[in-house]
Motif scaffolding. Structure first.
Motif, PDB file in Angstrom:
ATOM      1  N   LYS A 163      -0.499  -6.390  -2.742  1.00 45.50           N
ATOM      2  CA  LYS A 163      -0.752  -4.946  -2.728  1.00 45.50           C
ATOM      3  C   LYS A 163       0.180  -4.234  -1.749  1.00 45.50           C
ATOM      4  N   PRO A 164       1.397  -3.879  -2.149  1.00 45.43           N
ATOM      5  CA  PRO A 164       2.261  -3.066  -1.281  1.00 45.43           C
ATOM      6  C   PRO A 164       1.854  -1.599  -1.339  1.00 45.43           C
ATOM      7  N   GLY A 165       1.973  -0.918  -0.203  1.00 41.52           N
ATOM      8  CA  GLY A 165       1.592   0.494  -0.196  1.00 41.52           C
ATOM      9  C   GLY A 165       1.969   1.189   1.095  1.00 41.52           C
ATOM     10  N   VAL A 166       1.522   2.416   1.227  1.00 44.60           N
ATOM     11  CA  VAL A 166       1.773   3.223   2.420  1.00 44.60           C
ATOM     12  C   VAL A 166       0.546   4.097   2.666  1.00 44.60           C
ATOM     13  N   SER A 167       0.258   4.366   3.926  1.00 45.67           N
ATOM     14  CA  SER A 167      -0.913   5.182   4.255  1.00 45.67           C
ATOM     15  C   SER A 167      -0.521   6.360   5.135  1.00 45.67           C
ATOM     16  N   TYR A 168      -1.209   7.472   4.916  1.00 42.08           N
ATOM     17  CA  TYR A 168      -1.098   8.633   5.797  1.00 42.08           C
ATOM     18  C   TYR A 168      -2.321   8.616   6.697  1.00 42.08           C
TER      19      TYR A 168
END
Length: 298
Positions: A163-168
């Motif tokens: 699960k690659p991703g980015v968070s704010y």
């Protein structure tokens, strides 16, 4: 006589078939038991809802080496929606809460000079600032809003995923408590005089003080890669997940470049005065580390 013979034959047949019937019932029961582990067939796209608890081991890393940061394990939890567009691929959005806290310690005594200050009488002097044994306890709440792809590999009834991703990340309620011993001396070159311990005029020596204020943390972006395992079930799934954060964007607001300068214009150091947070003069500050989630999805 004939009837007795028929009854004996009937009894023998019944005794012969009884084990076979029992075996058939056992096989049927096992079949039903195994059937419960087979998940229902899914039509795509399919929407899941889930929730999870989190345990994190995250660290703050400053650009400058004047201070040592330590972060306690953080706890939290969240909820998410997963749109599974096909058997092996999904998109996930979530909202999570983290409670973080830690300490910042001064590595060495800090000393510097502010040239050309002017007092309330218009005289010019140079300030000599020193601080020792400064320690800061900080805490903050973080609302994490991650967006990720979910690449899934079904193996039998089990599912592994990446699960690659980015968070704010929204920072809220960030505060600090700072403790240390501070000195501020004033040198008047016109008179060749150094004032070292005149607290009523803003010069003090090894004065112990505590400062409490809002921590200068700001919202930040944090990329991550997750990996996990979904356990088999007929409806709903229990899962375990690990996430690695390689390093966030800067989350510290820069200060004015001066630590522990104290009140200006020879004002006394009172309890109302607040020294600047150590985090404001640590350069770029990044968050990285590992977190582990345990959750359930419907």
């Amino acid at each position: 006589m004939k009837n007795r013979h028929i009854n004996k034959i009937t009894l023998v047949v019944c005794l012969t078939l009884l084990p076979l019937l029992g075996q058939g019932q056992t096989t049927s029961a096992n079949s039903e038991k195994n059937q419960k582990l087979v998940p229902k067939s899914i039509k795509y796209p399919h929407l899941y809802f889930g929730f999870y608890g989190e345990y994190g081991m995250l660290e703050l890393s400053p650009e400058k080496t004047d201070f040592t940061y330590s972060t306690e394990p953080n706890y939290g939890g969240g909820a998410y929606l997963e749109l599974k567009v096909m058997k092996w691929l999904g998109v996930e959005v979530a909202a999570a809460y983290k409670k973080m806290r830690g300490t910042i310690k001064q590595n060495e005594a800090i000393g510097y000079t502010i040239i050309g200050s002017t007092d309330s009488d218009g005289d010019t002097y140079d300030s000599f600032i020193t601080a020792i044994a400064v320690k800061e306890q900080w805490r903050t709440d973080v609302i994490e809003l991650p967006l990720s792809l979910k690449v899934q590999l079904p193996v039998g009834n089990w599912t592994f995923y990446l699960k690659p991703g980015v968070s704010y990340n929204l920072v809220s309620g960030a505060t600090y408590e700072q403790m240390g011993a501070y000195s501020r001396n004033g040198y008047y070159s016109a008179y060749n005089v150094t004032l070292t311990d005149v607290p009523q005029h803003g010069f003090y020596s090894q004065t112990t003080k505590t400062s409490n204020s809002e921590l200068a943390f700001e919202n930040f972006i944090n990329p991550f890669v997750g990996f996990g395992l979904i356990f088999p079930a007929r409806s709903g799934n229990f899962y375990m997940e690990g996430k690695y954060y390689p390093g966030s964007s800067n989350l510290a607001t820069a200060g004015n470049g001066l630590l522990f300068e104290g009140p200006h214009n020879m004002a006394p150091l009172t309890d109302a005065y607040v020294f600047e947070s150590l985090s404001e003069e640590s350069g770029a500050l990044k968050l990285s580390g590992l977190s582990f989630n345990i959750g359930f999805r419907f």
